[in-house]
Enzyme design. Sequence first.
Site, PDB file in Angstrom:
ATOM      1  N   LYS A  96       0.832  -1.208   0.000  1.00 48.47           N
ATOM      2  CA  LYS A  96       0.000   0.000   0.000  1.00 48.47           C
ATOM      3  C   LYS A  96       0.866   1.257   0.000  1.00 48.47           C
ATOM      4  O   LYS A  96       1.839   1.341   0.735  1.00 48.47           O
ATOM      5  CB  LYS A  96      -0.920  -0.014   1.224  1.00 48.47           C
ATOM      6  CG  LYS A  96      -1.907  -1.184   1.177  1.00 48.47           C
ATOM      7  CD  LYS A  96      -2.768  -1.266   2.423  1.00 48.47           C
ATOM      8  CE  LYS A  96      -1.973  -1.659   3.637  1.00 48.47           C
ATOM      9  NZ  LYS A  96      -2.828  -1.979   4.806  1.00 48.47           N
TER      10      LYS A  96
ATOM     11  N   THR B 109      -8.446   8.277   9.339  1.00 47.77           N
ATOM     12  CA  THR B 109      -7.769   7.150   8.715  1.00 47.77           C
ATOM     13  C   THR B 109      -7.566   5.990   9.682  1.00 47.77           C
ATOM     14  O   THR B 109      -6.922   5.004   9.338  1.00 47.77           O
ATOM     15  CB  THR B 109      -6.386   7.603   8.196  1.00 47.77           C
ATOM     16  OG1 THR B 109      -5.692   8.231   9.292  1.00 47.77           O
ATOM     17  CG2 THR B 109      -6.522   8.583   7.062  1.00 47.77           C
TER      18      THR B 109
ATOM     19  N   THR C 268      -7.935   2.114   8.553  1.00 50.79           N
ATOM     20  CA  THR C 268      -7.920   1.992   7.086  1.00 50.79           C
ATOM     21  C   THR C 268      -7.432   0.613   6.637  1.00 50.79           C
ATOM     22  O   THR C 268      -8.039  -0.024   5.768  1.00 50.79           O
ATOM     23  CB  THR C 268      -6.998   3.081   6.482  1.00 50.79           C
ATOM     24  OG1 THR C 268      -7.456   4.351   6.928  1.00 50.79           O
ATOM     25  CG2 THR C 268      -7.024   3.042   4.970  1.00 50.79           C
ATOM     26  N   GLY C 269      -6.337   0.156   7.254  1.00 47.52           N
ATOM     27  CA  GLY C 269      -5.777  -1.143   6.872  1.00 47.52           C
ATOM     28  C   GLY C 269      -6.708  -2.292   7.198  1.00 47.52           C
ATOM     29  O   GLY C 269      -6.877  -3.231   6.406  1.00 47.52           O
ATOM     30  N   CYS C 270      -7.341  -2.220   8.372  1.00 45.75           N
ATOM     31  CA  CYS C 270      -8.293  -3.252   8.778  1.00 45.75           C
ATOM     32  C   CYS C 270      -9.433  -3.324   7.762  1.00 45.75           C
ATOM     33  O   CYS C 270      -9.841  -4.393   7.317  1.00 45.75           O
ATOM     34  CB  CYS C 270      -8.892  -2.933  10.146  1.00 45.75           C
ATOM     35  SG  CYS C 270      -7.657  -2.714  11.433  1.00 45.75           S
TER      36      CYS C 270
END
Lengths: 560, 560
Positions: free
Chosen positions: A195, A267, A270-272
């Site tokens: 990412k 944010t 965000t990854g989850c």
Amino acid sequence: MALQGRHRDVVQRAVMSIAGTDPSGGAGIQADLKTFTALGCYGTAVVTALTAQNTTGVQAVHPAPPQFVEQQLRSVLADIDVRAIKTGMLFDADNTRAVARTLAAFYADAGAALPPLVCDPVCVSTSGHTLLHPDAIDVMVAELFPLVTLITPNKCEAELLLSRRGRPVKIDTLEDMVASAEQLLALGPKAALLKGGHITATRADVDRVVSQHPHIRVVSEGLLSENMEILQIVEEDAAAKILVVDVLRQADSTVFFISPRIESTSTHGTGCTLSAALACALSRGEDLIEATRQATTFTHLGIENALPIGHGFGPLNHLHGLVMRVVPLPTPSSPHPLTRTLIQSTQDTWKAYVEHDFVRQLARGTLPRECFLHFITQDYLYLKYYARAYGLLAAKSSSLDAIHAATQTIINIVNEVAMHKAYCAQWGISAADLEATPEEAATTAYGAYILDIGLQGDGAKLVVALAACLLGYGEVGLWLKKEAARPNTWVKLDNNPYTKWIDDYSGSEYQAAVQVGIATLEALAVADPPSPARFEEWRMVWEKCTRLEKGFWDASLGVQ
Amino acid sequence: MALQGRHRDVVQRAVMSIAGTDPSGGAGIQADLKTFTALGCYGTAVVTALTAQNTTGVQAVHPAPPQFVEQQLRSVLADIDVRAIKTGMLFDADNTRAVARTLAAFYADAGAALPPLVCDPVCVSTSGHTLLHPDAIDVMVAELFPLVTLITPNKCEAELLLSRRGRPVKIDTLEDMVASAEQLLALGPKAALLKGGHITATRADVDRVVSQHPHIRVVSEGLLSENMEILQIVEEDAAAKILVVDVLRQADSTVFFISPRIESTSTHGTGCTLSAALACALSRGEDLIEATRQATTFTHLGIENALPIGHGFGPLNHLHGLVMRVVPLPTPSSPHPLTRTLIQSTQDTWKAYVEHDFVRQLARGTLPRECFLHFITQDYLYLKYYARAYGLLAAKSSSLDAIHAATQTIINIVNEVAMHKAYCAQWGISAADLEATPEEAATTAYGAYILDIGLQGDGAKLVVALAACLLGYGEVGLWLKKEAARPNTWVKLDNNPYTKWIDDYSGSEYQAAVQVGIATLEALAVADPPSPARFEEWRMVWEKCTRLEKGFWDASLGVQ
């Protein structure tokens, strides 16, 4: 039981999150469950560690015992057909090992292939809290990665994963990303999505790297493509935008996902959210490129639609893609939710219409002859509007079945009119008298209103407008029939000049038409669930028609 | 940033669950988070205990340390404005005390009132597993109940709560429920909702008890009321149905919520879902009666729409009230999602239209005169249809603003036609010649199709049909302008007989109309989010119009 869920055309595939918690709701299994729900999947969630955290940071972590992680996993896997899995925060080496070994063992014992497994290698929180012990990283690479379909590290996580052997790796440019994505793939997963949220890139960077690596495919989301100059002139120039580039590396391909960078402090999680959305797409059988496109779009919209929550880095809005259903789905215990809602939302007007004094006097046999004659001659005029409105409905229909149904109704109305004429003849009114009857305002109002709705709106709105008359007369017929059946009833069926009228509207022929009308109405809301605004239009049309029906009977009673 | 969330008319109120987990997703905080999401709230969740469970039973429980429960609570409360709280499984006396004391202390320290607090006194699982230690019950009553807005015990939980002092209480009849509800209230909460799912009741029971207690109000959900005979004849007779009666006892009132009993094995998590839905309704400021009505309806529909998941008592379907948005909400980085989606979903046809050879030849100045004359005379005829279609749009509009906007467009078209006439005069074609021009099939097809859409559908569908022409010519104008500005451009603006045509469509006047058209289009999807079926209709109309535009230019090129 067999009927349960019959209206859900979308299957809810079971997906699983294996991660830590975030009691404040923006990350961890909380964010995963919201994402699964928002994307129409059935969410399950195994907890590896509890945290005390909020939008300002992680205050504490309490890991679950590895045996208990295994026990949770086995409880779910033994019972539910999980179609995709994502891992988030695994916290320590023991829990990482427990997850890898339990998954491998369960599917080996079951003689089944592991479902798609997305590993978000959560290492450090935005606020700098360690979420994966250093010794757990080796376990993750050695034991989990070989099972994994896709890892989704960000810059920091990728640097950590690639710097394990003492050789520090820095990822600062798009070129670094391309090289690192390849090295990540070499760690064992089937694919790596690196990412680029923390790396600055421009369109020129993308063009430069792609010219050096012509095999790279570029997928752009949220950027305007060619032949969209009319949007370009009001939206910012894509060439001038700072971009986010996510790099998807599979064995035989590299894809850049480019999107405009959004300046936002919302944010957290965000990854989850991205990895959970990836699991949803993979559970539906999407390939990795399409799954990544869908998941990045969902996450991107979550950030842009974020609401102000908390004092730090706020959560995404996971609900941006949801609209609330106004009319519930039909169920075995409530098969007619739209009709029911329309009637109940206009209860007083509806009752004033179907239990009108005109009807009561008619059923008692005390209705003055001139009132009935007024009614029946005006109804004759009204039925011409009503038949024309079904003609309009036929013209608005897109299938031959719908055209046929509307036309059949016109034929039914013509037959109803023949009944009227027979009555009228009994009461000494000839066909010529009927034609010569001046039309009352109440008649014009109702008839012309229905035609107006037919002009204004779509077929659905016209069906709603037509239903008040069809259903109301059916209700009157059944109500009088029910009242007539009571002991000591006030309804008089013998020696009542109007008994045939009651018989006609309570009879099986008319009632069958009512049931077709109800089924047509219900099908509308199932096929094309109305938004709140559209439902409110339907409700207002229904109420107005109900009111006009009442007005029609008021006018007939008024002539005595 | 200021624009974030501007299209969300519904605020997402933060609600909190304090409960155990259910990794299999049907109960515990997993069910609570799904419920919060499905009801448009922002979900937070503090974990009191992990469980290993599935639809067949609870396999193990791992409680969180009480200090860690407190730490989670403080992390959330310190950061997020929680508007309602529900407690589920608290497991042991220490955690029950930690929850009660932390909540009391936090709000006392903050000098604020506790938000509405729903306590689902989860004691024993459906499968018989103890979820609340016996000594915790006393702590719950003594320390938590005084803070609680509403407790929601079922029969077993109420019996346990009322049998604490050695005097065994059994609740088997509606009369027992009324008496027990009063005793539950005496335990300290502001209100008690005694759930009747395990107690058999009929309409006659309800009538009998209400006749003995005339102050009891009856709220029925999912049962037909009067004047609904037309539904009654196909739905089962309410009088014959077995009912579920939930009894809501407040200090000054008792309400029966009656609904038809549903035979279903999909009941895992029913209590969790109900209390979570109650918290959502209370967070919006609903009173207890309305909140109970909404929550029981939501739960009831969840059971009836359940899908087959797991091998035991399956979970409810928490997604029954959700519809997926097809057109994303506009965001700062993508303010025109509908226009963008329409163009991108018909990319090839759109490109074939706006980059048509007719346009290229026109821009090069090489277009044969007879082609242009054919086009401009047919376009004159087409514009009459187009103006009439806006007349139809005015007739289909419900606000004076919309009527005015459609009418203004007609005036713009009339002005565009004046431009045509001036061209035609330059090319030696008189007004009389124009009128006498035979209409080509391509012209009739396109013009009549737009009018057909106006007849068939609602205003929104007509706006979509009208947009392909408006936006397409705008795109052609801007595209040629952009190409003309390139170095060594192929576009020839000097000594090109068609330069004025390019100038007109790329000019500010026409482009302003295009922007109004785009804004109108985008407003449609925001005000009345289309269902998948409706969006597909729009897409097909857009594509057909795009295709007919291309056909129009094909026909003009074909005359050379």
